[in-house]
Scaffold this active site. Sequence first.
Site, PDB file in Angstrom:
ATOM      1  N   GLN A  11      69.503 -15.079  20.025  1.00 48.88           N
ATOM      2  CA  GLN A  11      69.154 -16.288  20.793  1.00 48.88           C
ATOM      3  C   GLN A  11      68.693 -17.419  19.869  1.00 48.88           C
ATOM      4  O   GLN A  11      69.154 -18.557  19.975  1.00 48.88           O
ATOM      5  CB  GLN A  11      68.015 -15.982  21.773  1.00 48.88           C
ATOM      6  N   ASP A  40      73.680  -6.147   6.921  1.00 51.79           N
ATOM      7  CA  ASP A  40      72.860  -5.234   7.731  1.00 51.79           C
ATOM      8  C   ASP A  40      71.438  -5.251   7.174  1.00 51.79           C
ATOM      9  O   ASP A  40      71.196  -4.784   6.057  1.00 51.79           O
ATOM     10  CB  ASP A  40      73.463  -3.826   7.673  1.00 51.79           C
ATOM     11  N   ALA A  64      65.944  -9.954  13.998  1.00 58.83           N
ATOM     12  CA  ALA A  64      64.841  -8.996  14.149  1.00 58.83           C
ATOM     13  C   ALA A  64      65.322  -7.809  14.957  1.00 58.83           C
ATOM     14  O   ALA A  64      66.321  -7.896  15.681  1.00 58.83           O
ATOM     15  CB  ALA A  64      63.653  -9.642  14.865  1.00 58.83           C
ATOM     16  N   THR A  66      64.553  -6.248  18.076  1.00 58.38           N
ATOM     17  CA  THR A  66      63.788  -6.764  19.223  1.00 58.38           C
ATOM     18  C   THR A  66      63.780  -5.816  20.434  1.00 58.38           C
ATOM     19  O   THR A  66      63.289  -6.193  21.500  1.00 58.38           O
ATOM     20  CB  THR A  66      64.335  -8.132  19.670  1.00 58.38           C
ATOM     21  N   TYR A 103      59.860 -15.451  11.861  1.00 62.14           N
ATOM     22  CA  TYR A 103      59.344 -15.441  13.245  1.00 62.14           C
ATOM     23  C   TYR A 103      58.605 -14.155  13.554  1.00 62.14           C
ATOM     24  O   TYR A 103      59.003 -13.079  13.118  1.00 62.14           O
ATOM     25  CB  TYR A 103      60.505 -15.666  14.243  1.00 62.14           C
ATOM     26  N   ASP A 106      53.756 -12.471  19.825  1.00 67.40           N
ATOM     27  CA  ASP A 106      52.475 -12.209  20.500  1.00 67.40           C
ATOM     28  C   ASP A 106      52.152 -10.704  20.510  1.00 67.40           C
ATOM     29  O   ASP A 106      50.990 -10.330  20.674  1.00 67.40           O
ATOM     30  CB  ASP A 106      52.549 -12.737  21.940  1.00 67.40           C
ATOM     31  N   TYR A 129      57.201  -1.825  17.948  1.00 71.25           N
ATOM     32  CA  TYR A 129      57.785  -3.157  17.684  1.00 71.25           C
ATOM     33  C   TYR A 129      56.712  -4.092  17.134  1.00 71.25           C
ATOM     34  O   TYR A 129      56.891  -4.724  16.083  1.00 71.25           O
ATOM     35  CB  TYR A 129      58.395  -3.716  18.974  1.00 71.25           C
ATOM     36  N   TRP A 162      57.999 -14.585  24.662  1.00 72.95           N
ATOM     37  CA  TRP A 162      58.848 -14.654  25.858  1.00 72.95           C
ATOM     38  C   TRP A 162      60.038 -15.607  25.654  1.00 72.95           C
ATOM     39  O   TRP A 162      60.223 -16.584  26.401  1.00 72.95           O
ATOM     40  CB  TRP A 162      58.017 -15.084  27.074  1.00 72.95           C
TER      41      TRP A 162
HETATM   42  N1  LIG Z   1      62.958 -12.355  22.486  1.00 74.91           N
HETATM   43  C1  LIG Z   1      61.643 -12.512  22.684  1.00 74.91           C
HETATM   44  O1  LIG Z   1      61.168 -12.513  23.819  1.00 74.91           O
HETATM   45  C2  LIG Z   1      60.709 -12.730  21.516  1.00 74.91           C
HETATM   46  C3  LIG Z   1      59.334 -12.836  21.761  1.00 74.91           C
HETATM   47  C4  LIG Z   1      58.465 -13.049  20.679  1.00 74.91           C
HETATM   48  C5  LIG Z   1      58.984 -13.160  19.398  1.00 74.91           C
HETATM   49  N2  LIG Z   1      60.324 -13.022  19.190  1.00 74.91           N
HETATM   50  C6  LIG Z   1      60.814 -13.114  17.822  1.00 74.91           C
HETATM   51  O2  LIG Z   1      61.660 -14.253  17.742  1.00 74.91           O
HETATM   52  C7  LIG Z   1      62.722 -14.005  16.810  1.00 74.91           C
HETATM   53  C8  LIG Z   1      64.069 -14.304  17.457  1.00 74.91           C
HETATM   54  O3  LIG Z   1      64.239 -13.435  18.570  1.00 74.91           O
HETATM   55  P1  LIG Z   1      65.541 -13.517  19.493  1.00 74.91           P
HETATM   56  O4  LIG Z   1      65.060 -13.550  20.903  1.00 74.91           O
HETATM   57  O5  LIG Z   1      66.472 -14.580  19.021  1.00 74.91           O
HETATM   58  O6  LIG Z   1      66.152 -12.081  19.216  1.00 74.91           O
HETATM   59  P2  LIG Z   1      67.595 -11.507  19.596  1.00 74.91           P
HETATM   60  O7  LIG Z   1      68.276 -12.421  20.552  1.00 74.91           O
HETATM   61  O8  LIG Z   1      67.380 -10.087  19.964  1.00 74.91           O
HETATM   62  O9  LIG Z   1      68.376 -11.595  18.222  1.00 74.91           O
HETATM   63  C9  LIG Z   1      68.056 -10.770  17.152  1.00 74.91           C
HETATM   64  C10 LIG Z   1      69.237 -10.779  16.204  1.00 74.91           C
HETATM   65  O10 LIG Z   1      68.900  -9.902  15.119  1.00 74.91           O
HETATM   66  C11 LIG Z   1      70.065  -9.201  14.793  1.00 74.91           C
HETATM   67  N3  LIG Z   1      69.833  -7.910  14.162  1.00 74.91           N
HETATM   68  C12 LIG Z   1      69.189  -6.832  14.674  1.00 74.91           C
HETATM   69  N4  LIG Z   1      69.288  -5.802  13.839  1.00 74.91           N
HETATM   70  C13 LIG Z   1      70.003  -6.233  12.777  1.00 74.91           C
HETATM   71  C14 LIG Z   1      70.444  -5.629  11.576  1.00 74.91           C
HETATM   72  N5  LIG Z   1      70.190  -4.334  11.285  1.00 74.91           N
HETATM   73  N6  LIG Z   1      71.149  -6.370  10.701  1.00 74.91           N
HETATM   74  C15 LIG Z   1      71.449  -7.646  10.966  1.00 74.91           C
HETATM   75  N7  LIG Z   1      71.076  -8.288  12.088  1.00 74.91           N
HETATM   76  C16 LIG Z   1      70.357  -7.581  12.982  1.00 74.91           C
HETATM   77  C17 LIG Z   1      70.784  -8.953  16.100  1.00 74.91           C
HETATM   78  O11 LIG Z   1      72.138  -8.701  15.807  1.00 74.91           O
HETATM   79  P3  LIG Z   1      73.192  -8.268  16.924  1.00 74.91           P
HETATM   80  O12 LIG Z   1      73.468  -9.523  17.704  1.00 74.91           O
HETATM   81  O13 LIG Z   1      74.352  -7.806  16.131  1.00 74.91           O
HETATM   82  O14 LIG Z   1      72.526  -7.192  17.720  1.00 74.91           O
HETATM   83  C18 LIG Z   1      70.529 -10.253  16.846  1.00 74.91           C
HETATM   84  O15 LIG Z   1      71.582 -11.166  16.656  1.00 74.91           O
HETATM   85  C19 LIG Z   1      62.524 -12.568  16.335  1.00 74.91           C
HETATM   86  O16 LIG Z   1      61.795 -12.568  15.139  1.00 74.91           O
HETATM   87  C20 LIG Z   1      61.681 -11.933  17.417  1.00 74.91           C
HETATM   88  O17 LIG Z   1      60.914 -10.854  16.932  1.00 74.91           O
HETATM   89  C21 LIG Z   1      61.191 -12.832  20.220  1.00 74.91           C
END
Ligand SMILES: NC(=O)c1ccc[n+]([C@@H]2O[C@H](COP(=O)([O-])OP(=O)(O)OC[C@H]3O[C@@H](n4cnc5c(N)ncnc54)[C@H](OP(=O)(O)O)[C@@H]3O)[C@@H](O)[C@H]2O)c1
Length: 324
Positions: A11, A40, A64, A66, A103, A106, A129, A162
Amino acid sequence: MNILVFGKDGQLGKAFKAVFTANTLEAQHHIDYVGRAECDLASSQAVKTVLDQLKPDLIINAAAYTAVDKAETEVDLAFAINATAPEIMAQYAVANNATFLHYSTDYVFDGSKDGVYTEEDLRNPLGVYGKSKAAGEVAIEDMFANLPLDSKAQFAILRTSWVYGDGGNFIRTILRLAKEREQLSIISDQHGVPTSAEWLSSVSLNLVLNAEGQIKPFPSGIYHAVPSGETTWHGLATLAVQSAIEAGIVMRVKPESIKPILAVDYPLPAPRPMNSRMATDRLQSVLKRSGDELIQVQLAQLLEPWDKPVKTYVRHLVHSKLIT
Ligand SMILES: NC(=O)c1ccc[n+]([C@@H]2O[C@H](COP(=O)([O-])OP(=O)(O)OC[C@H]3O[C@@H](n4cnc5c(N)ncnc54)[C@H](OP(=O)(O)O)[C@@H]3O)[C@@H](O)[C@H]2O)c1
């Protein structure tokens, strides 16, 4: 300058691509977008190789592990992606005078605080996590400790919550369920702030780039980055369903009939913090320090309430036929 974005298919990664494409930055800089196929993150060697090949001046780690519940059983993988990979990125940044934008979440807090979390509050993650993300934060901080005085390396860890954008998220799940089911029960005693990936990418760039699109110096450290206000999962679900109805979608579940339930009555494999509210004063004060007109606009954006972008997002899903 070279910019490297990890997590291009997530995202936040997609939001960065959109914001870079929408303004002149893509023409101005060499930007590499890297996904799982190219690197990877579970492989330290793969991360090192990509960094050495692409030589970024700015690393944006939008990738990440996630999967909050799955992490409870995939502990090593979660730590490899959320702690070891960012540590290697930080090591590269320190060795090469680069800027590192990372990034966090919470979920590094246990949620027991009676009030809003600040960056100084102690981490006490409840699940794997959160523990893996907290370990990533510590690894980056340790790597940047004791930099030589003439070093230009700097980092920002933006803690957010979120997140919704182009990908799977709570809002899209709720809209699907509200169309399929007769009844929805949603947790109403966990408090937090929904954050748009588009908003987050834009706020992030305001912190690290100046008006000319070049890296600017900023105080390295952790910054909380969420819009203003707060809600609960129940509040977010209600607004999402209401917004979809206003945009012309027929829902089986009406917003007023979504049943509030307690988190204890909806057990999940990973425990979640009851209170995810985070103060953004540090980010505000750093943006304020720049003082120019552009920064004032950016500051206003940082202080935007959470609900308006949720309505805009749901309208976008409807107009793009992502929900019908
Ligand atoms: N989503 C939330 O609600 C939330 C809340 C608080 C903080 N955050 C933080 O915000 C940041 C962005 O989150 P987001 O919502 O954009 O997450 P997301 O949509 O789940 O995207 C995470 C990306 O990381 C990639 N990834 C996972 N494992 C991998 C690996 N082994 N090698 C390479 N790439 C890998 C995934 O690849 P694939 O597409 O191939 O699976 C995906 O494209 C993260 O640091 C997360 O911890 C998120």
